[in-house]
Motif scaffolding. Sequence first.
Motif, mmCIF file in Angstrom:
data_model
loop_
_atom_site.group_PDB
_atom_site.id
_atom_site.type_symbol
_atom_site.label_atom_id
_atom_site.label_comp_id
_atom_site.label_asym_id
_atom_site.label_seq_id
_atom_site.Cartn_x
_atom_site.Cartn_y
_atom_site.Cartn_z
ATOM 1 N N ALA A 1 20.471 53.297 20.601
ATOM 2 C CA ALA A 1 19.822 52.896 21.585
ATOM 3 C C ALA A 1 20.167 52.576 22.986
ATOM 4 O O ALA A 1 19.536 52.909 24.112
ATOM 5 N N VAL A 2 21.685 52.641 23.347
ATOM 6 C CA VAL A 2 22.303 52.029 23.848
ATOM 7 C C VAL A 2 21.939 53.854 25.263
ATOM 8 O O VAL A 2 22.369 53.175 26.205
ATOM 9 N N ALA A 3 22.516 54.469 24.668
ATOM 10 C CA ALA A 3 23.129 55.448 25.135
ATOM 11 C C ALA A 3 21.643 56.122 25.685
ATOM 12 O O ALA A 3 22.151 56.613 26.471
ATOM 13 N N LEU A 4 20.485 56.172 24.546
ATOM 14 C CA LEU A 4 18.970 56.600 25.200
ATOM 15 C C LEU A 4 19.006 55.998 26.870
ATOM 16 O O LEU A 4 18.101 56.090 27.868
ATOM 17 N N TYR A 5 18.918 54.476 26.875
ATOM 18 C CA TYR A 5 18.960 53.794 27.627
ATOM 19 C C TYR A 5 19.319 53.935 29.384
ATOM 20 O O TYR A 5 19.222 54.150 29.501
ATOM 21 N N ALA A 6 20.860 54.700 28.625
ATOM 22 C CA ALA A 6 22.053 54.800 29.720
ATOM 23 C C ALA A 6 20.862 56.017 30.340
ATOM 24 O O ALA A 6 20.480 56.509 31.848
ATOM 25 N N ILE B 1 16.924 59.504 34.299
ATOM 26 C CA ILE B 1 15.754 59.969 34.365
ATOM 27 C C ILE B 1 14.214 59.125 34.847
ATOM 28 O O ILE B 1 13.644 59.678 34.654
ATOM 29 N N GLY B 2 14.228 57.934 34.927
ATOM 30 C CA GLY B 2 12.937 56.954 35.296
ATOM 31 C C GLY B 2 12.333 57.230 34.239
ATOM 32 O O GLY B 2 11.073 56.919 34.291
ATOM 33 N N LEU B 3 12.689 56.985 32.325
ATOM 34 C CA LEU B 3 11.832 57.163 31.350
ATOM 35 C C LEU B 3 11.581 55.959 31.249
ATOM 36 O O LEU B 3 10.731 55.500 29.856
ATOM 37 N N GLY B 4 12.737 54.963 31.293
ATOM 38 C CA GLY B 4 13.586 53.376 30.457
ATOM 39 C C GLY B 4 11.452 52.935 31.384
ATOM 40 O O GLY B 4 10.815 52.865 32.141
ATOM 41 N N GLY B 5 10.929 51.953 30.196
ATOM 42 C CA GLY B 5 10.199 50.930 30.238
ATOM 43 C C GLY B 5 8.485 51.839 29.875
ATOM 44 O O GLY B 5 7.638 50.793 30.438
ATOM 45 N N THR B 6 8.409 53.146 29.676
ATOM 46 C CA THR B 6 7.730 53.747 30.144
ATOM 47 C C THR B 6 6.670 54.446 28.464
ATOM 48 O O THR B 6 7.991 54.002 27.690
ATOM 49 N N LEU B 7 5.805 54.442 28.021
ATOM 50 C CA LEU B 7 5.284 55.322 27.312
ATOM 51 C C LEU B 7 5.970 56.666 26.143
ATOM 52 O O LEU B 7 6.372 56.498 25.189
ATOM 53 N N VAL B 8 5.964 56.768 27.206
ATOM 54 C CA VAL B 8 6.351 58.536 26.898
ATOM 55 C C VAL B 8 8.078 58.484 26.691
ATOM 56 O O VAL B 8 8.313 58.622 25.895
ATOM 57 N N ALA C 1 13.653 49.878 20.808
ATOM 58 C CA ALA C 1 12.565 49.206 21.404
ATOM 59 C C ALA C 1 12.702 48.007 22.384
ATOM 60 O O ALA C 1 12.441 47.814 23.416
ATOM 61 N N ILE C 2 14.237 47.532 22.771
ATOM 62 C CA ILE C 2 14.178 46.424 22.746
ATOM 63 C C ILE C 2 14.993 46.809 24.025
ATOM 64 O O ILE C 2 14.473 45.961 25.386
ATOM 65 N N PHE C 3 15.678 48.548 23.659
ATOM 66 C CA PHE C 3 16.452 48.571 25.414
ATOM 67 C C PHE C 3 15.399 49.485 26.002
ATOM 68 O O PHE C 3 15.276 49.497 27.883
ATOM 69 N N MET C 4 14.083 49.728 25.321
ATOM 70 C CA MET C 4 13.464 50.453 26.006
ATOM 71 C C MET C 4 12.327 49.822 26.693
ATOM 72 O O MET C 4 11.335 50.388 27.837
ATOM 73 N N ALA C 5 12.092 48.366 26.224
ATOM 74 C CA ALA C 5 10.841 47.424 27.117
ATOM 75 C C ALA C 5 10.681 47.233 28.133
ATOM 76 O O ALA C 5 12.330 46.822 28.802
ATOM 77 N N SER C 6 9.476 47.252 29.115
ATOM 78 C CA SER C 6 9.829 46.141 30.574
ATOM 79 C C SER C 6 8.349 44.523 30.454
ATOM 80 O O SER C 6 8.569 45.244 29.144
ATOM 81 N N PRO C 7 8.864 44.326 31.053
ATOM 82 C CA PRO C 7 8.247 42.715 31.425
ATOM 83 C C PRO C 7 6.773 43.588 30.874
ATOM 84 O O PRO C 7 6.041 43.063 31.186
ATOM 85 N N THR C 8 6.456 45.146 31.395
ATOM 86 C CA THR C 8 5.063 45.204 31.313
ATOM 87 C C THR C 8 4.444 45.907 29.687
ATOM 88 O O THR C 8 3.812 46.345 30.021
ATOM 89 N N LEU C 9 5.716 46.349 29.767
ATOM 90 C CA LEU C 9 4.926 47.433 28.231
ATOM 91 C C LEU C 9 6.014 46.988 27.485
ATOM 92 O O LEU C 9 7.533 47.158 27.640
ATOM 93 N N GLN C 10 5.693 46.342 26.425
ATOM 94 C CA GLN C 10 7.066 46.087 25.143
ATOM 95 C C GLN C 10 6.104 46.836 23.622
ATOM 96 O O GLN C 10 4.633 46.082 23.533
ATOM 97 N N THR C 11 6.865 46.567 22.535
ATOM 98 C CA THR C 11 5.320 46.892 21.810
ATOM 99 C C THR C 11 5.664 45.279 20.708
ATOM 100 O O THR C 11 6.408 44.585 21.263
ATOM 101 N N LEU C 12 4.915 45.203 19.319
ATOM 102 C CA LEU C 12 5.266 44.033 19.027
ATOM 103 C C LEU C 12 6.282 43.139 17.993
ATOM 104 O O LEU C 12 6.591 42.067 18.880
#
Lengths: 290, 266
Positions: free
Chosen positions: B121-126, B131-138, B212-223
């Motif tokens: 999770a931490v590695a992918l977050y970095a 590359i600007g994919l954090g917080g996106t659906l992709v 998901a905790i690391f991927m989430a943004s204020p506008t996009l988060q999972t349940l």
Amino acid sequence: MSTYIDVADEAAPARKAARPTGFAQVAPALAFVAIFFIFPVIALLLRSVMEPAFGFGNYAELLGSETYLKIFGNTFIVSGVVTVLSLLIGFPVAWTLAIMPARWSSVVFAILLLSMWTNLLARTYAWMVLLQRTGLINKVLIGMGLIDKPLALVNNLTGVTIGMTYIMLPFIILPLHGVIKKIDPAVLQAAALCGASRLQCLTRILIPLAAPGMMAGALMVFVMSLGYYVTPSLLGGTANMMLAELIAQFVQSLVNWGMGGAAAFVLLVVTLTLYAVQLRLFRVQSTGGR
Amino acid sequence: MLLNFDRLGWWKYVLLAITVLTAAFLLLPILFIAALSFGSSQWLIFPPPGWTWRWYAELLSDPQWLASAWTSFKIASIVTVLSVLLGLVTSFGLVRGKFMFRDALKALFLTPMILPVVVFAVALYAFFLRIGLGGTLVGFVLSHLVLALPFSILSITGALEGFDKSIEDAAVLCGASPLEAKIRVTLPAISHGLFSAAVFSFLTSWDEVVVAIFMASPTLQTLPVKVWATLRQDLTPVVAAASTLLILLTVMLMTLAATVRKVLKK
């Protein structure tokens, strides 16, 4: 007719060796895993020796500070206790499951699988509520007259241990059940005929025969416990951090990628080493860890 | 003697007692949460003073909860499709292909199952920050696909290994094209593997929380991220309602999976 295909295959062994088949089908997944799994992990680990300066400074700081060593201590102690508890509870359950009538054991299996696949957060939330000062567990204990004042069962390592043992039980019961099921009952019958008591049969035959499975299962539970993040951070509170939470904190709150990478590397090396030991010794398949 | 249930004597009752208690221990929190979600007490008192639908009403009237549930469902569905397709193609290569390091590659594909998720999770977050994919659906889909793919590959290679390839060859000899033979003969024969792959992939993504905790943004988060964020503030019964819905979907999918597996194996 099918020999036609075989002949065609064997007619050109040299060409077959030179032209591998099927690699093209594996290539997309390999590229995907390389870009989105292997590369990020290696990049993170590289940062641990690059940031803020080249060298092993982060590791020296991590292993030289009392605060961090206490977190390592917490992690190993909790994982160790969880492993021992899972084994002590899991062995009799796996044993019973292996020999009880199928009608009943299928009910227990359904419960095991349900608990394994129920959302981790939902289960952890349940323990947060159950274990709090005014929670059901404290109320029942007081009601039974066992304690006068509510026990502090949550926001400490006791809570983490209870919650983690709960989560790990299915992971030790299922493989152990398979191991015990494979033991030949004739061995135990023979021992009984030769005059061994029940206790002797248990300690000298059943447990030694199941021991490789117990060791393999215990190693797996230990390794999975070391890396858990959600349950320890919700049930342990901020004062009782474990390794996974330390990694997350370095990265999220402190934005210290060097230290985060170093802590991640320590966790990774311990995990992979123990898995290698397990594969070498037991050749048992293992699954999942959050 | 020890492996014969009827000849255990009084040991039988000790073992049974431990097993029943353990099963109760495993079941208790799940039933407890379901009960609390209908309890009328704001303070999660058990047994509750009364019963109510209030927390479900609150849950379903809050756009944030609904949005996160929809996000979860969308991500899990896309991950399921991609995971089964990629898993299918890869499994054909792994089971039938002949190339160097085939077994090593198979092991490599399964490593996301054993690596501590927090490290990934931490590695992918970095990586995604760069590359600007954090917080996106992709970003969510790609990260969950890494975790779901091993389950898919395991299920499908398992089914494919149990399938006799000469049946597919026979179809080709009878005039089917190789692709037609695969679609009309092999795919139906391994459908139970495909189905398990789909169920495992969906649940892996649906229940995933650490990445998901690391991927989430204020506008996009999972349940699960929404549950996590709420839990850090207070233990409101709304979370019990959300958890119960998460559990319900799992139970439904597992029951469906068990039924379908029975039917397909016949």
